[in-house]
Design a protein around this motif. Structure first.
Motif, PDB file in Angstrom:
ATOM      1  N   LEU A 167       0.859  -1.187   0.000  1.00 17.79           N
ATOM      2  CA  LEU A 167       0.000   0.000   0.000  1.00 17.79           C
ATOM      3  C   LEU A 167       0.899   1.242   0.000  1.00 17.79           C
ATOM      4  N   GLU A 168       0.863   2.003  -1.083  1.00 18.07           N
ATOM      5  CA  GLU A 168       1.691   3.205  -1.217  1.00 18.07           C
ATOM      6  C   GLU A 168       0.773   4.409  -1.417  1.00 18.07           C
ATOM      7  N   VAL A 169       0.995   5.457  -0.638  1.00 22.75           N
ATOM      8  CA  VAL A 169       0.117   6.625  -0.660  1.00 22.75           C
ATOM      9  C   VAL A 169       0.931   7.870  -1.023  1.00 22.75           C
ATOM     10  N   PHE A 170       0.555   8.533  -2.134  1.00 21.67           N
ATOM     11  CA  PHE A 170       1.267   9.712  -2.628  1.00 21.67           C
ATOM     12  C   PHE A 170       0.288  10.868  -2.819  1.00 21.67           C
ATOM     13  N   SER A 171       0.766  12.074  -2.576  1.00 22.32           N
ATOM     14  CA  SER A 171      -0.036  13.244  -2.943  1.00 22.32           C
ATOM     15  C   SER A 171       0.038  13.419  -4.456  1.00 22.32           C
ATOM     16  N   THR A 172      -0.944  14.096  -5.006  1.00 17.03           N
ATOM     17  CA  THR A 172      -0.941  14.357  -6.449  1.00 17.03           C
ATOM     18  C   THR A 172       0.280  15.171  -6.854  1.00 17.03           C
ATOM     19  N   LYS A 173       0.734  16.081  -5.977  1.00 17.03           N
ATOM     20  CA  LYS A 173       1.913  16.880  -6.312  1.00 17.03           C
ATOM     21  C   LYS A 173       3.166  16.016  -6.399  1.00 17.03           C
ATOM     22  N   ALA A 174       3.240  14.921  -5.629  1.00 20.46           N
ATOM     23  CA  ALA A 174       4.377  14.006  -5.717  1.00 20.46           C
ATOM     24  C   ALA A 174       4.413  13.314  -7.076  1.00 20.46           C
ATOM     25  N   ILE A 175       3.253  12.883  -7.574  1.00 19.14           N
ATOM     26  CA  ILE A 175       3.209  12.222  -8.883  1.00 19.14           C
ATOM     27  C   ILE A 175       3.464  13.251  -9.989  1.00 19.14           C
ATOM     28  N   ASN A 176       3.053  14.496  -9.788  1.00 16.91           N
ATOM     29  CA  ASN A 176       3.373  15.541 -10.770  1.00 16.91           C
ATOM     30  C   ASN A 176       4.882  15.764 -10.856  1.00 16.91           C
ATOM     31  N   ALA A 177       5.571  15.728  -9.701  1.00 18.34           N
ATOM     32  CA  ALA A 177       7.031  15.859  -9.691  1.00 18.34           C
ATOM     33  C   ALA A 177       7.675  14.677 -10.418  1.00 18.34           C
ATOM     34  N   LEU A 178       7.130  13.483 -10.221  1.00 19.21           N
ATOM     35  CA  LEU A 178       7.626  12.303 -10.933  1.00 19.21           C
ATOM     36  C   LEU A 178       7.397  12.450 -12.430  1.00 19.21           C
ATOM     37  N   SER A 179       6.237  12.996 -12.808  1.00 17.82           N
ATOM     38  CA  SER A 179       5.916  13.221 -14.222  1.00 17.82           C
ATOM     39  C   SER A 179       6.929  14.154 -14.881  1.00 17.82           C
ATOM     40  N   GLU A 180       7.331  15.191 -14.176  1.00 15.61           N
ATOM     41  CA  GLU A 180       8.321  16.120 -14.724  1.00 15.61           C
ATOM     42  C   GLU A 180       9.656  15.430 -14.974  1.00 15.61           C
ATOM     43  N   ASP A 181      10.012  14.477 -14.105  1.00 12.70           N
ATOM     44  CA  ASP A 181      11.269  13.753 -14.302  1.00 12.70           C
ATOM     45  C   ASP A 181      11.173  12.809 -15.500  1.00 12.70           C
ATOM     46  N   TYR A 182       9.988  12.246 -15.749  1.00 17.59           N
ATOM     47  CA  TYR A 182       9.801  11.446 -16.972  1.00 17.59           C
ATOM     48  C   TYR A 182      10.009  12.332 -18.198  1.00 17.59           C
ATOM     49  N   ASN A 183       9.510  13.549 -18.144  1.00 14.26           N
ATOM     50  CA  ASN A 183       9.634  14.456 -19.294  1.00 14.26           C
ATOM     51  C   ASN A 183      11.077  14.858 -19.571  1.00 14.26           C
ATOM     52  N   ARG A 184      11.951  14.718 -18.586  1.00 10.16           N
ATOM     53  CA  ARG A 184      13.353  15.059 -18.800  1.00 10.16           C
ATOM     54  C   ARG A 184      14.096  14.011 -19.632  1.00 10.16           C
ATOM     55  N   SER A 185      13.600  12.763 -19.652  1.00 14.39           N
ATOM     56  CA  SER A 185      14.273  11.719 -20.411  1.00 14.39           C
ATOM     57  C   SER A 185      13.985  11.887 -21.899  1.00 14.39           C
ATOM     58  N   TRP A 186      14.883  11.392 -22.747  1.00 10.93           N
ATOM     59  CA  TRP A 186      14.767  11.636 -24.195  1.00 10.93           C
ATOM     60  C   TRP A 186      13.563  10.940 -24.813  1.00 10.93           C
ATOM     61  N   ASP A 187      13.141   9.785 -24.244  1.00 11.59           N
ATOM     62  CA  ASP A 187      11.988   9.077 -24.810  1.00 11.59           C
ATOM     63  C   ASP A 187      10.764   9.120 -23.898  1.00 11.59           C
ATOM     64  N   GLY A 188      10.877   9.738 -22.715  1.00  8.13           N
ATOM     65  CA  GLY A 188       9.741   9.850 -21.808  1.00  8.13           C
ATOM     66  C   GLY A 188       9.329   8.560 -21.141  1.00  8.13           C
ATOM     67  N   LYS A 189      10.176   7.512 -21.219  1.00  9.95           N
ATOM     68  CA  LYS A 189       9.790   6.207 -20.680  1.00  9.95           C
ATOM     69  C   LYS A 189      10.303   5.940 -19.273  1.00  9.95           C
ATOM     70  N   SER A 190      11.117   6.834 -18.737  1.00  8.80           N
ATOM     71  CA  SER A 190      11.642   6.634 -17.388  1.00  8.80           C
ATOM     72  C   SER A 190      11.975   7.979 -16.759  1.00  8.80           C
ATOM     73  N   PRO A 191      11.941   8.077 -15.421  1.00 10.18           N
ATOM     74  CA  PRO A 191      12.306   9.331 -14.746  1.00 10.18           C
ATOM     75  C   PRO A 191      13.834   9.518 -14.797  1.00 10.18           C
ATOM     76  N   LYS A 192      14.291  10.510 -15.527  1.00  6.75           N
ATOM     77  CA  LYS A 192      15.711  10.636 -15.857  1.00  6.75           C
ATOM     78  C   LYS A 192      16.613  10.735 -14.637  1.00  6.75           C
ATOM     79  N   LYS A 193      16.360  11.697 -13.736  1.00 10.46           N
ATOM     80  CA  LYS A 193      17.227  11.891 -12.578  1.00 10.46           C
ATOM     81  C   LYS A 193      17.233  10.659 -11.680  1.00 10.46           C
TER      82      LYS A 193
END
Length: 414
Positions: A167-193
């Motif tokens: 059971l993992e509980v995240f705020s929406t802002k945490a997943i938004n931060a994760l989404s931004e890290d996905y956008n940093r990767s060249w293909d968008g398939k993984s969180p770059k940092k």
């Protein structure tokens, strides 16, 4: 031989009468909780027990289906229930086991899962994102109460040893931060940092995501709330009895619908009594029937039939009688194959009903056994068909050869 020996108590074995089975009370809804809205999801393997677990939960509006919103993910578009189809993840959902505790090294699987969650975007309408394993007995109403006052937190740690995966509980802002890290990767398939700054080859998904959010993306605060989960791996030895606290949000693991129901009934204070009534929604699962995308076809039978038919056609080429025999054999083989497929689908449908709780134990066992025996008999008959046909053809060839030999002798004599 001949020695008496010393009596010793066998560790792990229990004798005696089992405790009475409690009746499942009404399951409370977790919608519109005081701690904020919940979007809950589960990842489901395409084969195995997890689909039956989710169907049981859907029929009773339990677990993720008691949240404000929900989603199901798998690597195939499997129909779990009416209106509930798994969103497809770009992964085979297979991984090795290892690390210090010999757990699933499934970080890359959930990197693909979170990519799909972010791409779907359904979570953005809610305050919290909750990942729930299908075998975790989960109470969203209790989570809503527990999250009250934590609206500004980044995500919740559920164990003093680090975040655990049931059971993992995240705020929406945490997943938004994760989404931004996905956008940093060249293909968008993984969180770059997170991927480049962590050595996670021997980590599970829970440790990877905890390190990713906490150490790399600096998502804070991260309070420890032990009431989120009760499992043996986090110093909660009474997890099996599901009775240690009326505020506990989840218990893990329970991998059969029977054990899952008993745990939920105990946690809700159910009393021994008559059998729990079957919910009306179970009939919708029964009417839905088996899911073809979840029932692999047996390709071996088809290949054997086709090879037998081809050989028969070649042998009887140019013969009207042989051609007729081949057509009849092909028709009979087709009928047998259809009969076997229908029996297999019937067995699969009865399996869906049993896992959803529509059949009692005795009736379900008899029905499944009969359907399985029928399917096996038809398939064995289907496999024997070409062999029997070939034996008949061999006898016909021998008879034809004998006739030709007799005619040759008559010509020589004449």
């Amino acid at each position: 031989k001949g020695g008496r020996g010393k009596p010793r108590r066998k560790v792990g074995l229990v004798s005696g009468v089992p405790p009475p089975r409690p009746q499942l009370p009404e399951i409370p809804s977790g919608k519109n909780g005081p701690g904020g809205s919940l979007w809950c999801f589960s990842l489901m393997q395409p084969k195995g027990y997890e689909k039956g677990m989710l169907q049981w939960q859907w029929a009773r509006k339990a677990s993720i289906f008691a949240c404000d919103g929900f989603g199901v993910y798998s690597n195939k578009p499997i129909k779990v229930a009416p209106g509930v189809v798994a969103s497809v993840v770009d992964s085979d959902l297979k991984c090795k086991f290892g690390g210090d505790s010999g757990t699933a090294l499934n970080a890359w699987i959930f990197i693909a899962v979170w990519k799909q969650v972010i791409a779907d975007g359904a979570y953005k309408k809610y305050d919290w994102v909750v990942k729930v394993d299908p075998d975790a007995v989960f109470f969203p109403d209790r989570l809503g109460l527990l999250l009250e006052g934590h609206e500004k937190d980044g995500y919740i740690n559920n164990c003093k040893y680090g975040m655990h995966g049931p059971l993992e509980v995240f705020s929406t802002k945490a997943i938004n931060a994760l989404s931004e890290d996905y956008n940093r990767s060249w293909d968008g398939k993984s969180p770059k940092k997170c991927v480049t700054k962590r050595h996670f080859g021997l980590w599970g998904e829970d440790m990877f995501l905890d390190q990713c959010l906490h150490k790399v993306l600096k998502v804070k605060p991260r309070p420890l709330l032990p009431m989120l989960m009760c499992e043996d791996h986090c110093d909660c030895p009474s997890w099996y009895w599901c009775e240690n606290d009326t505020r506990r949000v989840s218990y893990h693991p329970f991998k059969t619908t029977d054990s899952y129901e008993v745990c939920m009934a105990r946690a809700l204070g159910g009393k021994p009594g008559a059998t729990t009534p079957v919910p009306d929604r179970v009939k919708l699962l029964t009417d839905m029937g088996s899911d073809d995308t979840d029932t692999p076809k047996d390709g071996n039978d088809d290949s054997e039939d086709s090879s037998g038919t081809t050989e028969g056609s070649t042998t009887t080429e140019g013969s009207t009688e042989g051609s007729t025999t081949t057509e009849v054999d092909s028709t009979e083989s087709s009928v047998r194959r259809k009969r076997a497929d229908n029996a297999t689908k019937s067995a699969a449908s009865m399996g869906t009903q049993a896992s959803a709780g529509t059949l009692n134990t005795e009736e379900g066992a008899k029905g499944l056994a009969a359907a399985a025996a029928k399917a096996m008999a038809d398939r064995m008959h289907l496999k024997r068909g070409p062999s029997t046909t070939m034996l008949t053809r061999n006898k016909e060839r021998e008879s034809s050869s004998t006739t030709m030999l007799t005619r040759n002798k008559e010509r020589e004599s004449s």
